[in-house]
Design an enzyme around this catalytic site. Structure first.
Site, mmCIF file in Angstrom:
data_model
loop_
_atom_site.group_PDB
_atom_site.id
_atom_site.type_symbol
_atom_site.label_atom_id
_atom_site.label_comp_id
_atom_site.label_asym_id
_atom_site.label_seq_id
_atom_site.Cartn_x
_atom_site.Cartn_y
_atom_site.Cartn_z
ATOM 1 N N ASN A 47 0.869 -1.168 0.000
ATOM 2 C CA ASN A 47 0.000 0.000 0.000
ATOM 3 C C ASN A 47 0.910 1.224 0.000
ATOM 4 O O ASN A 47 1.487 1.568 1.024
ATOM 5 C CB ASN A 47 -0.882 -0.037 1.265
ATOM 6 C CG ASN A 47 -1.669 1.252 1.464
ATOM 7 O OD1 ASN A 47 -1.764 2.085 0.561
ATOM 8 N ND2 ASN A 47 -2.234 1.420 2.652
ATOM 9 N N TRP A 48 1.024 1.838 -1.154
ATOM 10 C CA TRP A 48 1.980 2.947 -1.281
ATOM 11 C C TRP A 48 1.465 4.243 -0.670
ATOM 12 O O TRP A 48 2.208 5.219 -0.581
ATOM 13 C CB TRP A 48 2.317 3.194 -2.755
ATOM 14 C CG TRP A 48 3.026 2.067 -3.436
ATOM 15 C CD1 TRP A 48 3.312 0.815 -2.929
ATOM 16 C CD2 TRP A 48 3.570 2.091 -4.759
ATOM 17 N NE1 TRP A 48 3.972 0.068 -3.855
ATOM 18 C CE2 TRP A 48 4.150 0.823 -5.001
ATOM 19 C CE3 TRP A 48 3.599 3.050 -5.774
ATOM 20 C CZ2 TRP A 48 4.767 0.503 -6.213
ATOM 21 C CZ3 TRP A 48 4.211 2.734 -6.981
ATOM 22 C CH2 TRP A 48 4.795 1.474 -7.182
ATOM 23 N N LYS A 49 0.185 4.267 -0.326
ATOM 24 C CA LYS A 49 -0.418 5.483 0.237
ATOM 25 C C LYS A 49 -0.149 6.682 -0.699
ATOM 26 O O LYS A 49 -0.168 6.507 -1.910
ATOM 27 C CB LYS A 49 0.090 5.718 1.665
ATOM 28 C CG LYS A 49 -0.109 4.471 2.543
ATOM 29 C CD LYS A 49 0.118 4.691 3.995
ATOM 30 C CE LYS A 49 -0.103 3.377 4.740
ATOM 31 N NZ LYS A 49 -0.010 3.508 6.181
ATOM 32 N N HIS A 84 -9.580 1.651 4.833
ATOM 33 C CA HIS A 84 -8.294 1.781 5.535
ATOM 34 C C HIS A 84 -8.461 2.741 6.716
ATOM 35 O O HIS A 84 -9.225 3.710 6.631
ATOM 36 C CB HIS A 84 -7.228 2.297 4.565
ATOM 37 C CG HIS A 84 -5.852 2.213 5.148
ATOM 38 N ND1 HIS A 84 -5.361 3.159 6.015
ATOM 39 C CD2 HIS A 84 -4.880 1.269 5.027
ATOM 40 C CE1 HIS A 84 -4.138 2.804 6.391
ATOM 41 N NE2 HIS A 84 -3.826 1.658 5.802
ATOM 42 N N GLU A 115 -6.748 5.075 7.740
ATOM 43 C CA GLU A 115 -6.497 6.491 7.429
ATOM 44 C C GLU A 115 -7.716 7.123 6.770
ATOM 45 O O GLU A 115 -7.997 8.307 6.964
ATOM 46 C CB GLU A 115 -5.229 6.613 6.555
ATOM 47 C CG GLU A 115 -3.986 6.350 7.399
ATOM 48 C CD GLU A 115 -2.828 5.717 6.658
ATOM 49 O OE1 GLU A 115 -2.816 5.708 5.418
ATOM 50 O OE2 GLU A 115 -1.908 5.209 7.336
ATOM 51 N N GLU A 149 -5.596 -4.586 10.666
ATOM 52 C CA GLU A 149 -4.549 -3.591 10.862
ATOM 53 C C GLU A 149 -4.809 -2.836 12.166
ATOM 54 O O GLU A 149 -5.553 -1.847 12.167
ATOM 55 C CB GLU A 149 -4.536 -2.601 9.695
ATOM 56 C CG GLU A 149 -4.266 -3.235 8.350
ATOM 57 C CD GLU A 149 -3.662 -2.245 7.365
ATOM 58 O OE1 GLU A 149 -2.634 -2.559 6.789
ATOM 59 O OE2 GLU A 149 -4.223 -1.138 7.201
ATOM 60 N N GLY A 178 2.482 2.397 10.814
ATOM 61 C CA GLY A 178 3.441 3.483 10.665
ATOM 62 C C GLY A 178 4.158 3.847 11.956
ATOM 63 O O GLY A 178 4.832 4.867 12.031
ATOM 64 N N SER A 229 3.263 -2.055 10.300
ATOM 65 C CA SER A 229 4.718 -2.161 10.487
ATOM 66 C C SER A 229 5.289 -3.531 10.122
ATOM 67 O O SER A 229 6.179 -4.035 10.803
ATOM 68 C CB SER A 229 5.102 -1.768 11.915
ATOM 69 O OG SER A 229 4.765 -0.410 12.151
ATOM 70 N N GLY A 277 4.977 1.370 4.660
ATOM 71 C CA GLY A 277 6.325 1.928 4.542
ATOM 72 C C GLY A 277 7.337 1.014 3.855
ATOM 73 O O GLY A 277 8.078 1.454 2.974
HETATM 74 P P1 PGA Z 1 2.828 0.416 7.631
HETATM 75 O O1 PGA Z 1 1.362 0.657 7.006
HETATM 76 O O2 PGA Z 1 3.338 -0.879 7.079
HETATM 77 O O3 PGA Z 1 3.627 1.600 7.203
HETATM 78 O O4 PGA Z 1 2.646 0.337 9.131
HETATM 79 C C1 PGA Z 1 0.460 -0.405 6.810
HETATM 80 C C2 PGA Z 1 -0.859 0.110 6.283
HETATM 81 O O5 PGA Z 1 -1.330 1.169 6.744
HETATM 82 O O6 PGA Z 1 -1.469 -0.503 5.372
#
Ligand code: PGA
Length: 251
Positions: free
Chosen positions: A9-11, A95, A97, A167, A173, A213, A235
């Site tokens: 997931n490149w966000k 997600h 976010e 998640e 993150g 993470s 990330g």
């Molecule tokens: P992260 O993000 O690996 O940077 O913790 C995971 C995600 O939000 O899908």
């Protein structure tokens, strides 16, 4: 047998040049992988060049969100048919976010899941609790509610296309991963909920992937757990070297 799904997931990262360079490197390094599914979910603006670069490879393409309409006057939004048109097979929905910054609620996410399934895209439905909820011992209740409400009305047939991503928000993150045991416990709970909703066969067939993470250093231990069927990687999916190592997890 559930085929592991290793998803990046490149966000909101990478322009066209960087995105193409990354998938070019992934394509070359992962060409021999056949026993796991590999997916990248870049930002909308890079989907087309990434799709062109990935053509004929073993890496699939996904979007990070949709608006639950096929088309219309929805300024700034992208529809499931547009994602299909550009070559996406999957889409991340709900997600944390999106829930947090854009106030997406389960009922709204449920409408997205429905429309995505109608269009033969595969939803990756994200669920997870906050740190406060976990500390208050509410994590199972919170995740169970998200699973039920986001899947309301989804048939057993539809469930064949759905992937669930657990998640925990406190692990996204933050560098703080859920322990393999914590993740396994929740994945098993989610599978039990699916069993109640859809029966044992569908529950056994559904992939439940972990996100928060995930790194080269912890992926092997996570993937050894029986109910962890893949990873949603933020990330560490932005660099070829770390994502390649994650995809090549060792059990
Ligand atoms: P992260 O993000 O690996 O940077 O913790 C995971 C995600 O939000 O899908």
């Amino acid at each position: 047998m559930r085929v592991p799904l290793m998803a990046g997931n490149w966000k909101m990262h990478k322009g066209v040049g960087q995105a193409v360079a990354l998938v070019q490197a992934l394509k070359e390094s992962l060409a021999d992988v056949t026993d796991r599914e590999i997916l990248v979910c870049p930002p909308f603006t890079t989907l087309y060049p990434v799709a062109e670069t990935l053509r004929g490879s073993n890496i699939e393409l996904g979007g990070q969100n949709i608006y639950p309409k096929e088309e219309g006057a929805y300024t700034g939004e992208v529809s499931p048919t547009m994602l299909l048109d550009v070559g996406c097979r999957y889409v991340i929905l709900g997600h944390s976010e999106r829930r947090r910054y854009f106030k997406e609620a389960d009922e709204f996410i449920n409408r997205k899941v429905d429309l995505v399934l109608e269009h033969s895209l595969r939803p990756i439905l994200c669920v997870g609790e906050t740190l406060e909820q976990r500390e208050a011992g509410q994590e199972v209740a919170v995740v169970a509610k998200q699973v039920r409400e986001c899947l309301a009305g989804v048939t057993g047939e539809g469930m064949k296309e759905v992937v669930i991503a657990y998640e925990p928000l406190w692990a996204i993150g933050t560098g703080r991963t859920a322990t393999p045991e914590q993740a396994q416990t929740m994945h098993q709970t989610i599978r039990d909920i699916l069993k109640g909703l859809y029966g044992p066969e569908t529950a056994q067939a559904t992939r439940i992937i972990y996100g928060g993470s995930v790194k080269p250093g912890n992926v092997d231990d996570l993937m050894r757990e029986p109910d962890i069927d893949g990873a949603l990687v933020g990330g560490a999916s932005l660099k070829a070297e770390s994502f390649v190592r994650i995809v090549r997890f060792e059990e």
